[in-house]
Design an enzyme around this catalytic site. Structure first.
Site, PDB file in Angstrom:
ATOM      1  N   SER A  29      -0.581  10.732  12.537  1.00  0.00           N
ATOM      2  CA  SER A  29      -1.833  10.923  11.930  1.00  0.00           C
ATOM      3  C   SER A  29      -2.095  12.622  12.248  1.00  0.00           C
ATOM      4  CB  SER A  29      -3.058  10.157  12.384  1.00  0.00           C
ATOM      5  OG  SER A  29      -4.299  10.385  12.017  1.00  0.00           O
ATOM      6  N   HIS A  34      -1.436   9.174   7.988  1.00  0.00           N
ATOM      7  CA  HIS A  34      -2.786   9.114   7.461  1.00  0.00           C
ATOM      8  C   HIS A  34      -3.181  10.027   6.520  1.00  0.00           C
ATOM      9  CE1 HIS A  34      -3.759   6.653  11.204  1.00  0.00           C
ATOM     10  NE2 HIS A  34      -3.067   6.120  10.685  1.00  0.00           N
ATOM     11  N   ASP A  90      -4.552   3.321  16.271  1.00  0.00           N
ATOM     12  CA  ASP A  90      -3.747   2.721  15.232  1.00  0.00           C
ATOM     13  C   ASP A  90      -2.130   2.655  15.424  1.00  0.00           C
ATOM     14  OD1 ASP A  90      -3.281   1.697  12.542  1.00  0.00           O
ATOM     15  OD2 ASP A  90      -2.673   3.249  11.904  1.00  0.00           O
TER      16      ASP A  90
END
EC number: 3.1.1.61
Length: 366
Positions: free
Chosen positions: A184, A211, A307
């Protein structure tokens, strides 16, 4: 809460956008808008006489554009993280992905909603966590470096049961048949460093979740292909997984591994976000564990939040191997830290050593 608030500089040629971003941050007690500027040249002048912890930088501006300003900020203020704010145009997306690969820590899409209140809500959700993560790291870098135990000696507590660890050690040496990567904040730059070190003829498929909003991931895939020389595509539904090929999760959709008549294929869906993310690392990691089991090799790179932690548990239970990026080389040690602190990482390595470990796992072991 930090003893001193995180000081943010907002750089955008639109007074409306500067106002929306300022409004989206004003409710946060540990963030202050220290200043605003209408182009990169004025931002650099302002920074020369004012302390700042995070810069939010427009991509397309007159006088000095965002990409030029980013490079000058990196040169003159190398410890100040920059978040890019981009319009959803093809040119804006291309420039943003290039900026991220050069070291911008993240990006947000400028709001497209007609309602100012909704725009503020969207910006708040996307910006606040990122600002806090990268701003707090900048403020505490010296203390963190001095106090952190070297990553390779991190104790895996709380850890899985000894039975799980024993089972995992038995399966550790199975030749990987798939490489899955989650990342990310700071990910595009990490990928720009990592992927060129992986051989073009690397013998297994690679699947990546980064992401990013829709419209950006196809450009990211093209950048990875250009940097690495390996065929790289934004994943589409029901594509057969091929060795020597890399698949990037499309922005706004989850990427999973499935099967069709005995052939491993890519699956794309619009299931609800996980950890506020779509694409999320979790669906990819879970499906890799389901379809490849102990032949899964997973890498968790820099990123904020947690995540991928649930999917990492699945890979560990299946006997797969997990490599986590260490704290010192991560822009934000959130996603890899969650894996390490759960005792799921087989190796915790600086970014510069991860490619060699991947090659060792996949090319040396039988």
């Amino acid at each position: 809460m930090s003893a001193q608030p995180i000081r943010v500089l907002i750089v955008d040629d639109s007074a409306v956008i500067r106002g929306l971003i300022s409004k989206s941050l004003e409710q946060e007690l540990d963030i202050i808008v220290a200043g605003t500027a209408m182009n990169g040249e004025r931002a650099l002048s302002w920074m020369s006489s004012h302390p700042v912890d995070v810069v939010i930088l427009d991509v397309e501006m007159p006088v000095m554009d965002g990409l030029t300003a980013l490079q000058k900020i990196q040169s003159d203020f190398p410890d100040v993280p920059v978040i890019m704010a981009s319009g959803l145009t093809s040119q804006g997306a291309e420039t943003t992905v290039k900026a991220l690969s050069l070291g911008a820590v993240g990006c947000v899409a400028k709001p497209q909603t007609a309602s100012a209140a909704e725009s503020i809500r969207v910006l708040s959700r996307e910006l606040v966590m990122m600002i806090k993560a990268v701003g707090a790291k900048r403020k505490s870098t010296v203390q963190v470096v001095e106090s952190t135990v070297p990553a390779k000696t991190v104790s895996p507590a709380p850890s899985p049961t000894s039975g799980q660890l024993f089972q995992k050690s038995i399966k550790f040496y199975k030749q990987p048949e798939v490489l899955v990567i989650g990342t990310s904040t700071g990910g595009p730059k990490a990928l720009a460093e990592l992927m060129p070190q992986i051989p073009v003829d690397f013998p297994i498929p690679i699947l990546i979740v980064q992401h990013m909003p829709p419209g950006f991931t196809e450009i990211l895939a093209s950048h990875i292909q250009k940097d690495s020389g390996r065929v790289t595509v934004e994943a589409k539904p029901n594509e057969p997984l091929e060795s020597h090929k890399t698949y990037v999760a499309p922005g706004g959709s989850h990427l999973l591994i499935g099967e069709n008549n005995g052939q491993k294929v890519t699956l794309i869906n619009q299931a609800p976000p996980e950890h506020f993310c779509r694409p999320s690392v979790n669906p990819l990691f879970r499906s890799a564990a389901e379809h490849y089991g102990s032949a899964t090799l997973a890498v968790m790179l820099t990123g904020m939040g947690e995540d991928g932690i649930e999917g990492s548990h699945d890979i560990a239970r299946a006997g797969g191997t997990i490599i986590a990026q260490d704290e010192a080389s991560s822009v934000v040690w959130g996603m890899p830290a969650a894996v390490v602190m759960a005792g799921l990482a087989d190796k915790v390595l600086p970014l510069s050593e991860i490619a060699a470990e991947i090659k060792s796992q996949c090319l040396v072991r039988a």
